[in-house]
Design an enzyme around this catalytic site. Structure first.
Site, PDB file in Angstrom:
ATOM      1  N   GLY A 119       0.826  -1.208   0.000  1.00 39.33           N
ATOM      2  CA  GLY A 119       0.000   0.000   0.000  1.00 39.33           C
ATOM      3  C   GLY A 119       0.857   1.253   0.000  1.00 39.33           C
ATOM      4  O   GLY A 119       0.589   2.211  -0.753  1.00 39.33           O
TER       5      GLY A 119
ATOM      6  N   MET B 296       4.245 -15.311  -4.324  1.00 40.62           N
ATOM      7  CA  MET B 296       3.103 -15.868  -5.084  1.00 40.62           C
ATOM      8  C   MET B 296       2.143 -14.735  -5.439  1.00 40.62           C
ATOM      9  O   MET B 296       1.591 -14.074  -4.559  1.00 40.62           O
ATOM     10  CB  MET B 296       2.371 -16.931  -4.254  1.00 40.62           C
ATOM     11  CG  MET B 296       3.225 -18.160  -4.001  1.00 40.62           C
ATOM     12  SD  MET B 296       2.406 -19.310  -2.883  1.00 40.62           S
ATOM     13  CE  MET B 296       1.171 -20.024  -3.948  1.00 40.62           C
TER      14      MET B 296
ATOM     15  N   GLU C 222      -1.555 -23.892  -1.327  1.00 43.09           N
ATOM     16  CA  GLU C 222      -0.240 -23.782  -1.941  1.00 43.09           C
ATOM     17  C   GLU C 222       0.492 -25.103  -1.707  1.00 43.09           C
ATOM     18  O   GLU C 222       0.410 -25.675  -0.623  1.00 43.09           O
ATOM     19  CB  GLU C 222       0.446 -22.613  -1.215  1.00 43.09           C
ATOM     20  CG  GLU C 222       1.910 -22.500  -1.314  1.00 43.09           C
ATOM     21  CD  GLU C 222       2.421 -21.353  -0.398  1.00 43.09           C
ATOM     22  OE1 GLU C 222       1.617 -20.508   0.072  1.00 43.09           O
ATOM     23  OE2 GLU C 222       3.621 -21.331  -0.142  1.00 43.09           O
TER      24      GLU C 222
ATOM     25  N   HIS D 159      -1.223 -13.990   6.475  1.00 43.37           N
ATOM     26  CA  HIS D 159      -2.051 -13.038   5.720  1.00 43.37           C
ATOM     27  C   HIS D 159      -3.067 -12.316   6.604  1.00 43.37           C
ATOM     28  O   HIS D 159      -4.281 -12.436   6.361  1.00 43.37           O
ATOM     29  CB  HIS D 159      -2.827 -13.756   4.614  1.00 43.37           C
ATOM     30  CG  HIS D 159      -2.007 -14.557   3.660  1.00 43.37           C
ATOM     31  ND1 HIS D 159      -2.532 -15.570   2.877  1.00 43.37           N
ATOM     32  CD2 HIS D 159      -0.697 -14.480   3.327  1.00 43.37           C
ATOM     33  CE1 HIS D 159      -1.582 -16.089   2.121  1.00 43.37           C
ATOM     34  NE2 HIS D 159      -0.451 -15.457   2.383  1.00 43.37           N
TER      35      HIS D 159
ATOM     36  N   ASN E 153      -3.559 -15.840  -1.979  1.00 50.01           N
ATOM     37  CA  ASN E 153      -2.502 -15.015  -1.383  1.00 50.01           C
ATOM     38  C   ASN E 153      -2.785 -13.546  -1.735  1.00 50.01           C
ATOM     39  O   ASN E 153      -3.125 -13.237  -2.876  1.00 50.01           O
ATOM     40  CB  ASN E 153      -1.144 -15.447  -1.930  1.00 50.01           C
ATOM     41  CG  ASN E 153      -0.983 -16.947  -1.904  1.00 50.01           C
ATOM     42  OD1 ASN E 153      -1.755 -17.653  -2.545  1.00 50.01           O
ATOM     43  ND2 ASN E 153      -0.037 -17.435  -1.159  1.00 50.01           N
TER      44      ASN E 153
HETATM   45  P1  FAE Z   1       3.231  -4.735   4.688  1.00 46.70           P
HETATM   46  O1  FAE Z   1       3.799  -5.315   3.452  1.00 46.70           O
HETATM   47  O2  FAE Z   1       3.181  -5.587   5.913  1.00 46.70           O
HETATM   48  O3  FAE Z   1       4.060  -3.412   5.013  1.00 46.70           O
HETATM   49  C1  FAE Z   1       3.872  -2.647   6.181  1.00 46.70           C
HETATM   50  C2  FAE Z   1       5.174  -1.912   6.494  1.00 46.70           C
HETATM   51  O4  FAE Z   1       4.928  -0.962   7.522  1.00 46.70           O
HETATM   52  C3  FAE Z   1       6.288  -2.832   7.016  1.00 46.70           C
HETATM   53  O5  FAE Z   1       7.467  -2.612   6.287  1.00 46.70           O
HETATM   54  C4  FAE Z   1       6.438  -2.418   8.486  1.00 46.70           C
HETATM   55  O6  FAE Z   1       7.775  -2.529   8.968  1.00 46.70           O
HETATM   56  C5  FAE Z   1       5.997  -0.962   8.444  1.00 46.70           C
HETATM   57  N1  FAE Z   1       5.482  -0.474   9.736  1.00 46.70           N
HETATM   58  C6  FAE Z   1       4.606  -1.091  10.544  1.00 46.70           C
HETATM   59  N2  FAE Z   1       4.358  -0.342  11.651  1.00 46.70           N
HETATM   60  C7  FAE Z   1       5.121   0.787  11.516  1.00 46.70           C
HETATM   61  C8  FAE Z   1       5.318   1.931  12.342  1.00 46.70           C
HETATM   62  N3  FAE Z   1       4.669   2.073  13.503  1.00 46.70           N
HETATM   63  N4  FAE Z   1       6.185   2.883  11.925  1.00 46.70           N
HETATM   64  C9  FAE Z   1       6.847   2.740  10.745  1.00 46.70           C
HETATM   65  N5  FAE Z   1       6.703   1.665   9.932  1.00 46.70           N
HETATM   66  C10 FAE Z   1       5.837   0.701  10.304  1.00 46.70           C
HETATM   67  O7  FAE Z   1       1.766  -4.189   4.460  1.00 46.70           O
HETATM   68  N6  FAE Z   1       1.304 -12.729   0.107  1.00 46.70           N
HETATM   69  C11 FAE Z   1       1.150 -13.084  -1.193  1.00 46.70           C
HETATM   70  O8  FAE Z   1       0.306 -12.533  -1.898  1.00 46.70           O
HETATM   71  N7  FAE Z   1       1.954 -14.079  -1.740  1.00 46.70           N
HETATM   72  C12 FAE Z   1       2.875 -14.756  -0.995  1.00 46.70           C
HETATM   73  O9  FAE Z   1       3.583 -15.628  -1.513  1.00 46.70           O
HETATM   74  C13 FAE Z   1       3.018 -14.409   0.379  1.00 46.70           C
HETATM   75  N8  FAE Z   1       3.896 -15.082   1.172  1.00 46.70           N
HETATM   76  C14 FAE Z   1       4.092 -14.646   2.463  1.00 46.70           C
HETATM   77  C15 FAE Z   1       5.072 -15.268   3.235  1.00 46.70           C
HETATM   78  C16 FAE Z   1       5.350 -14.785   4.509  1.00 46.70           C
HETATM   79  C17 FAE Z   1       6.394 -15.467   5.344  1.00 46.70           C
HETATM   80  C18 FAE Z   1       4.641 -13.672   5.016  1.00 46.70           C
HETATM   81  C19 FAE Z   1       4.936 -13.119   6.384  1.00 46.70           C
HETATM   82  C20 FAE Z   1       3.655 -13.053   4.250  1.00 46.70           C
HETATM   83  C21 FAE Z   1       3.370 -13.533   2.978  1.00 46.70           C
HETATM   84  N9  FAE Z   1       2.407 -12.928   2.179  1.00 46.70           N
HETATM   85  C22 FAE Z   1       2.221 -13.342   0.886  1.00 46.70           C
HETATM   86  C23 FAE Z   1       1.578 -11.812   2.692  1.00 46.70           C
HETATM   87  C24 FAE Z   1       2.001 -10.440   2.141  1.00 46.70           C
HETATM   88  O10 FAE Z   1       3.399 -10.268   2.245  1.00 46.70           O
HETATM   89  C25 FAE Z   1       1.262  -9.346   2.925  1.00 46.70           C
HETATM   90  O11 FAE Z   1      -0.125  -9.573   2.770  1.00 46.70           O
HETATM   91  C26 FAE Z   1       1.597  -7.954   2.431  1.00 46.70           C
HETATM   92  O12 FAE Z   1       2.969  -7.688   2.568  1.00 46.70           O
HETATM   93  C27 FAE Z   1       0.807  -6.896   3.182  1.00 46.70           C
HETATM   94  O13 FAE Z   1       1.008  -5.661   2.536  1.00 46.70           O
HETATM   95  P2  FAE Z   1       0.693  -4.300   3.260  1.00 46.70           P
HETATM   96  O14 FAE Z   1       0.924  -3.190   2.294  1.00 46.70           O
HETATM   97  O15 FAE Z   1      -0.619  -4.395   3.938  1.00 46.70           O
END
Ligand code: FAE
Length: 525
Positions: free
Chosen positions: A50, A141, A381, A464, A502
């Site tokens: 986002g 993915m 998966e 997720h 995913n």
């Molecule tokens: P996100 O990517 O979590 O980013 C939020 C950012 O905000 C992070 O960098 C935080 O460090 C930062 N943050 C949080 N709080 C603060 C604060 N107070 N001050 C400053 N910075 C802050 O959010 N999804 C798929 O579609 N395919 C996959 O293959 C997949 N595999 C995954 C495997 C693992 C091990 C994990 C953990 C997740 C996986 N996901 C996968 C889920 C996907 O990475 C996740 O849904 C997204 O990254 C969420 O995106 P957002 O933009 O919501």
């Protein structure tokens, strides 16, 4: 000094802090003597999907943007990511032991690593930290949701526009590609996928090829030993040194190239205040890579975008509300779900013919699609388990419907998030997992994986987390938080707890849709 007076008198604020590198500022940072004050027109918190989409589109529209990210900028720090078999600096966010879903036998020196885990009573949630957010640690993915389910979850969105415009756009921007079938057919690192698909067919399930952001041309070169190995060297949940098109190589790179984006890493926002003039004040801690405080900072901004990920955004809103009466709509925290995540596995998978393979790529490319079964709808998966030896074990991350949603609140006393979620929320998911494993074992042999999980079922594993700030419920139709004029939520919390696959392709597409409309409506003028 009140905010307005301060802005009038502050040298930092008057000169604009973006490109200011004065010795005064850095001296203050080093000695941790006083608070530093900064003013910016637009601040984004968090650099995941986002945040990266918002940053790019605003910067392209000529806006100056400051992005605050609590994790490290790994590219700038030039610290290599560790692999699964040798966890090091990147493997955990300030923990003294590794935090993978299993096999946590490794001691660590606390470091601001890429993978974090939030532990609640009945569920553990894994998250990415660093510039690029979850894209640094995820399996790449890149799955577009089924149109029928997307329509069910988002009845008010124009599905035709999403499937003809936003989804193709994000697949292009994220550099989504598909593995070559010939490579897959012979590559020893994909035996786990071939076995998984053969077994699924024998049990009567339908399989699908899953696209990914990992560059498969690079992977083929890895295999031929022409380039350094990453996916074929057990790199993934602690970061990939090569091959993966994480956000720092796609959206964020383009945004930085506009010259309008400043990313401040290791900057953790603690709380938010709403000012009388409807602007915001952020209380921020800058830390070093051991987690020690470097500086206390105060930022003010006219426009604020929360992209801290589902749990990060909820933490900021609910904590600020509990501690400083920050106004939040009653729907904030509601309609939360684990996207139906349910991990399970099977042991004794083809033990006499090399099992699932001693060498495994970390990048999943296969899935089982049982979504249209009215009794047991799920997608799973076919996941890798690269342990450096053949363990004859198949691992699956099921994605189910979420029949019963949870709720996130904030505990003032313990100053922490509380998640109202227990075994009753995963009853149907467990039933689906049991049905799936039984059917697979009946057709192919094998046992439910007691080695990996308690009784073979990982009901408490969540990759997720979604929802809590749902589009149209806690926000308006484009992500503006209800009751606010200048605050927007653009991340996974907009999706009501489930999307059936995913989620990052959907999160990215929703963010594109929201920011396009917010810019069109002149919200950031
Ligand atoms: P996100 O990517 O979590 O980013 C939020 C950012 O905000 C992070 O960098 C935080 O460090 C930062 N943050 C949080 N709080 C603060 C604060 N107070 N001050 C400053 N910075 C802050 O959010 N999804 C798929 O579609 N395919 C996959 O293959 C997949 N595999 C995954 C495997 C693992 C091990 C994990 C953990 C997740 C996986 N996901 C996968 C889920 C996907 O990475 C996740 O849904 C997204 O990254 C969420 O995106 P957002 O933009 O919501």
């Amino acid at each position: 000094m009140d905010r307005k007076n301060f802005i009038k008198t502050s040298v930092l604020a008057i000169s604009g802090f973006y490109f200011l590198q004065s010795e005064f500022m850095y001296a203050a940072e080093r000695k941790n003597e006083t608070k530093q004050y900064h003013d910016a027109p637009i601040i984004i918190i968090g650099s995941g999907y986002g945040g990266a989409v918002s940053a790019l589109r605003l910067c392209e529209a000529g806006k100056k943007v400051v992005l605050l990210e609590m994790g490290l900028n790994w590219e700038k720090a030039k610290i290599p990511f560790s692999n699964l078999l040798k966890p090091g600096k990147s493997s955990a966010w300030l923990k003294n032991k590794s935090i993978a879903p299993f096999m946590n036998i490794f001691s660590l020196t606390p470091f601001t690593g890429t993978l974090d885990r939030l532990d609640f009573d009945h569920i553990k949630i894994w998250l990415g930290r660093g510039v690029g957010g979850g894209s640094l640690v995820n399996g790449g993915m890149a799955v577009t949701p089924k149109e029928s389910y997307f329509k069910e979850i988002f009845p008010d969105l124009d599905a035709d526009k999403f499937y003809s415009h936003y989804f193709p756009l994000v697949r292009e921007e994220l550099k989504v590609n598909v593995i070559d079938e010939l490579f897959l057919k012979d590559c020893p690192y994909y035996k786990f996928t071939r076995v998984g698909e053969q077994e699924a067919h024998k049990a009567g399930f339908k399989t699908i090829r899953v696209p990914n952001v990992y560059d498969f041309t690079y992977m083929e070169k890895e295999f031929r030993n022409e380039v350094p190995r990453s996916a074929l060297n057990t790199e993934v949940i602690y970061g990939n040194n090569h091959g993966k098109n994480s956000l720092d190589k796609t959206y964020l790179k383009k945004a930085v190239e506009t010259g309008n984006l400043e990313i401040l890493d290791l900057h953790q926002v603690q709380t938010i205040e709403l000012n009388d003039d409807k602007s915001y004040t952020l209380h921020v801690q800058q830390i070093d890579t051991s987690g020690s405080l470097v500086a206390e900072k105060v930022f003010t901004c006219k426009k604020l975008i929360l992209s801290a990920g589902t749990m990060g955004t909820l933490q900021l809103l609910l904590k600020s509300s509990a501690l400083s009466n920050f106004p939040v709509h009653e729907n904030v925290g509601k309609n939360w779900g684990n996207n139906g995540n349910f991990m399970t596995g099977r042991n004794w998978v083809k033990p006499l013919s090399g099992g699932t393979g001693a060498k495994q790529s970390t990048i999943p490319v296969g899935g089982i699609d049982n979504w249209d079964d009215p009794e047991h709808p799920f997608f799973t998966e076919i996941a890798p388990l690269p342990m450096g030896m053949d363990v004859a074990t198949a691992l699956y991350l099921l994605i189910n419907r979420v029949d019963k949603k949870g709720e996130v609140t904030y505990h003032k006393d313990s100053q922490s998030l509380a998640l109202h979620w227990d075994e009753s929320n995963t009853v149907k998911m467990r039933e689906n997992a049991r049905y799936f494993i039984r059917k697979m074992n009946k057709a192919n042999g094998g046992t439910r994986s007691h080695f990996l999980f308690n009784n073979g079922f990982g009901a408490d594993i969540c990759y997720h987390p979604l929802g809590g700030c749902v589009l149209g419920e806690a926000t308006d139709e484009y992500g503006k938080l209800k009751g606010h004029e200048n605050l927007y939520v653009l991340d996974g919390s907009l999706i009501p707890g489930t999307i059936g696959v995913n989620p990052f392709v959907t999160i990215t597409a929703i963010a594109e849709y929201c920011i396009e409309n917010l810019i069109r409506k002149d919200e950031f003028a």
